[in-house]
Design an enzyme around this catalytic site. Structure first.
Site, PDB file in Angstrom:
ATOM      1  N   SER A  10       0.672  -1.221   0.053  1.00 30.51           N
ATOM      2  CA  SER A  10       0.163   0.110   0.160  1.00 30.51           C
ATOM      3  C   SER A  10       0.917   1.079  -0.080  1.00 30.51           C
ATOM      4  O   SER A  10       1.444   1.624   0.942  1.00 30.51           O
ATOM      5  CB  SER A  10      -1.116  -0.074   1.197  1.00 30.51           C
ATOM      6  OG  SER A  10      -1.716   1.037   1.045  1.00 30.51           O
ATOM      7  N   HIS A  35      -0.269  -1.422  -4.322  1.00 28.27           N
ATOM      8  CA  HIS A  35      -1.616  -0.744  -4.168  1.00 28.27           C
ATOM      9  C   HIS A  35      -1.608   0.560  -4.118  1.00 28.27           C
ATOM     10  O   HIS A  35      -0.902   1.309  -3.245  1.00 28.27           O
ATOM     11  CB  HIS A  35      -1.935  -1.485  -2.986  1.00 28.27           C
ATOM     12  CG  HIS A  35      -3.516  -1.268  -2.634  1.00 28.27           C
ATOM     13  ND1 HIS A  35      -4.594  -2.262  -2.770  1.00 28.27           N
ATOM     14  CD2 HIS A  35      -4.221  -0.290  -1.764  1.00 28.27           C
ATOM     15  CE1 HIS A  35      -5.694  -1.651  -2.358  1.00 28.27           C
ATOM     16  NE2 HIS A  35      -5.435  -0.656  -2.026  1.00 28.27           N
ATOM     17  N   ASP A  37      -4.255   3.577  -3.607  1.00 24.57           N
ATOM     18  CA  ASP A  37      -5.657   4.299  -3.275  1.00 24.57           C
ATOM     19  C   ASP A  37      -5.709   5.601  -3.807  1.00 24.57           C
ATOM     20  O   ASP A  37      -5.066   6.380  -3.735  1.00 24.57           O
ATOM     21  CB  ASP A  37      -5.732   4.535  -1.727  1.00 24.57           C
ATOM     22  CG  ASP A  37      -5.686   2.936  -1.130  1.00 24.57           C
ATOM     23  OD1 ASP A  37      -6.724   2.311  -1.276  1.00 24.57           O
ATOM     24  OD2 ASP A  37      -4.603   2.655  -0.240  1.00 24.57           O
ATOM     25  N   ASP A 178      -7.879  -5.868   2.800  1.00 23.13           N
ATOM     26  CA  ASP A 178      -7.196  -4.460   2.894  1.00 23.13           C
ATOM     27  C   ASP A 178      -7.818  -3.886   4.282  1.00 23.13           C
ATOM     28  O   ASP A 178      -9.061  -3.926   4.686  1.00 23.13           O
ATOM     29  CB  ASP A 178      -7.667  -3.575   2.062  1.00 23.13           C
ATOM     30  CG  ASP A 178      -7.146  -2.217   2.089  1.00 23.13           C
ATOM     31  OD1 ASP A 178      -6.215  -2.176   2.721  1.00 23.13           O
ATOM     32  OD2 ASP A 178      -7.381  -1.661   1.057  1.00 23.13           O
ATOM     33  N   GLY A 179      -6.738  -3.794   5.209  1.00 22.55           N
ATOM     34  CA  GLY A 179      -6.872  -2.914   6.497  1.00 22.55           C
ATOM     35  C   GLY A 179      -6.398  -3.538   7.618  1.00 22.55           C
ATOM     36  O   GLY A 179      -7.055  -4.502   8.066  1.00 22.55           O
TER      37      GLY A 179
END
Length: 223
Positions: A10, A35, A37, A178-179
């Site tokens: 990420s 990744h 966002d 994710d997270g």
């Protein structure tokens, strides 16, 4: 045949002032995806990268991108990016545009179409889209900010999602998580059916260790 597990790093958790340096380290350590966002400050109360940054990242690496659009209206942004074969491009099931129109455009680019689900959205709610989906992206936190805590019950949602997909003969759809994906949680979610792990501050961008240490360690848990 067991699906190969993959690590998607990420970039919103990287050192943004030294992003190219971090990308080179991630390349060297064999991450599978970068990744990215993209937020609109409406669907979630934050802004991160935009299409120009995606295209700039594309210009310096051959790694496939895992693009996650946290947006109410992703159409314009999807069409502004240099999408390539092998990329994953995920839009949210809760967005305000046609899922099918966006899916068709993404697939025309030979990319994989991902459908992201917020924590309170179930796989049953998106059943009609599953014939067109390559990846289900399960949000394990309230999306928008790095470093949030995993919501209670999300591990069970991973298991239930894999069971639902397999029961309905969607064996080829991968689950991405994710997270708050730590090494230990990733190992458990692999056993529950996830195969793509978004590594952020809980997994690989940790203040106490370098990427040269955390990425190989993470791989040790998921492979």
């Amino acid at each position: 045949m067991e699906t190969k597990t993959k690590l998607s790093a990420s970039l919103m958790c990287a050192d943004l002032l030294n992003l190219e340096r971090d990308i080179r380290i991630l390349e060297r350590n064999g991450v599978d995806y970068l990744h990215v966002d993209i937020m609109d400050s409406t669907f979630v109360p934050n802004l991160t990268f935009g299409p120009d940054m995606v295209n700039a990242i594309r210009s310096i690496t051959d790694l496939p991108l895992d693009i996650h659009l946290l947006m109410e209206h992703p159409r314009l942004i999807v069409r502004s990016m240099d999408i390539c074969e092998g990329d994953i491009v995920s839009i949210h099931s809760e967005c305000k545009e046609s899922i099918m129109e966006n899916a068709a455009f993404i697939k025309q680019k030979s990319a994989r179409f991902g459908l992201a689900l917020n924590p309170d959205t179930t796989i049953e709610e998106v059943h009609k889209y599953l014939p067109y989906v390559d990846v289900i992206l399960l949000m394990l936190i309230v999306p928008g900010f790095a470093g949030s805590m995993m919501i209670h019950g999300m591990m069970e949602k991973v298991r239930e999602t894999r069971l639902y997909l397999d029961t309905h003969k969607f064996h080829n759809i991968e689950i991405s998580v994710d997270g708050s994906v730590s090494c230990e949680r990733a190992k458990h979610m692999r056993q529950l059916g996830a195969s793509i792990f978004v590594g952020g501050t809980a997994g690989i961008f940790r203040k106490d260790s370098s990427l040269d240490e955390t990425v190989p360690s993470f791989f040790g848990y998921i492979r």
